[in-house]
Write a protein that holds these residues in place. Sequence first.
Motif, short mmCIF file in Angstrom:
data_model
loop_
_atom_site.label_atom_id
_atom_site.label_comp_id
_atom_site.label_asym_id
_atom_site.label_seq_id
_atom_site.Cartn_x
_atom_site.Cartn_y
_atom_site.Cartn_z
N ALA A 183 2.23 16.89 18.37
CA ALA A 183 2.85 17.30 17.08
C ALA A 183 3.22 18.88 17.53
CB ALA A 183 1.62 17.43 15.97
N LEU A 184 2.17 19.48 18.23
CA LEU A 184 2.63 20.92 18.80
C LEU A 184 3.73 20.96 19.74
CD1 LEU A 184 -1.02 22.14 19.28
CD2 LEU A 184 0.53 22.80 17.27
N SER A 185 3.94 20.00 20.29
CA SER A 185 5.09 20.04 21.57
C SER A 185 6.33 19.26 20.90
CB SER A 185 4.49 18.92 22.92
OG SER A 185 3.25 19.56 23.12
N GLY A 186 6.28 18.94 19.59
CA GLY A 186 7.56 18.13 19.10
C GLY A 186 7.66 16.85 19.62
N LYS A 187 6.66 16.31 20.06
CA LYS A 187 6.92 14.72 20.50
C LYS A 187 6.62 13.85 19.45
CE LYS A 187 5.60 16.21 25.29
NZ LYS A 187 4.66 15.98 26.48
N SER A 188 7.08 12.59 19.83
CA SER A 188 6.45 11.56 18.78
C SER A 188 5.19 11.28 19.02
CB SER A 188 7.36 10.17 19.10
OG SER A 188 7.01 9.74 20.50
N ILE A 189 4.47 10.88 17.61
CA ILE A 189 3.18 10.67 17.52
C ILE A 189 3.17 9.13 17.52
CG2 ILE A 189 1.06 11.08 16.00
CD1 ILE A 189 2.34 13.62 15.01
N PRO A 190 2.36 8.62 18.60
CA PRO A 190 2.22 7.21 18.47
C PRO A 190 1.24 6.65 17.66
CG PRO A 190 1.61 8.04 20.68
CD PRO A 190 2.02 9.14 19.70
#
Length: 351
Positions: free
Chosen positions: A203-210
Amino acid sequence: MKLLVTGGAGFIGSAVIRLAIARGHHVINLDALTYAACLENVASVAKNPNYAFEKANICDAETMDRILTRHTPDAVMHLAAESHVDRSIDGPGAFIETNVTGTYTLLQAARKYWETQGRPDTFRFHHISTDEVYGSLGAKGQFTEETPYTPNSPYSASKAASDHIVRAWGETYGLPFVLTNCSNNYGPYHFPEKLIPVVILNALSGKSIPVYGQGLNVRDWLYVEDHADALLTVLQKGAVGRSYNIGGENEARNIDLVEMICAILDRLKPSNRPYSSLICFVDDRPGHDLRYAIDPSRMRDELGWRPSVTLEEGLEKTVRWYLANESWWRALQGREGVGKRLGTASSESND
């Protein structure tokens, strides 16, 4: 007491060490420093005169004998283990080696040491295990200490085997042991391959949360500092030859847990869109157990212990810790397997 803690540079082991030192115990931290270990986890006690560190592998019988003889502990708290289910699917051999052979080797060394010391009644071998040995529950029911073992992953099978070996050494050789099976832990210093730290850091990196499947798998969540307190309670008050299930009394579906974390991040570190928009559903893990839940009656009724941290409180503490300790988790991002989808070997082999 003087405690030999195996796996003390790991997530749960380091929490035990920090609490034990705070309570005045002497601690020898025995750790092989494999991929998930981090000495930063115990940096706050590293200079304490009651703390010592031994880099060693529990599969090395000669070294185990030497360390026990040198330090003469009152108890062994055995937490060293391979513990990530996804990694066990891709590479089960390491789990058999560490969790089964390692436990056997350590037990033999502890038995030899205990007998050399005159078989003191006060000695304890405390084996720390998981509720995953019991298998999967349906929508209702809870695991008790009498629940039959039905492990479904290479990880849980290796831990089930180690539990049985410990019990056999107690029955056959008289080695005084206690055994605990815990629910899912979370909190500070959690290595960034497990669900909660993955959610926070993605979340902090703006990546998808699987999220596996539809996120309907249910777990009982135990704040790691509560678990450390419970382990020391069992060590000091538990009956020899007895097992104790340690639960957090905080059941939640994975999808609800992930959304709770996203809501906390929305409040503490707002982004230009809700963090929950990053959630994506991915193919489920092979053999994914539906639900775990622990009946905590024995811990409560016999030892007077209950968890003190609710899931809401614990998640808030955990998110705040990761926000305040970026240097800790940044240093781990390059370690093998971090940030990658693991546990796909089974499905790939069936294509």
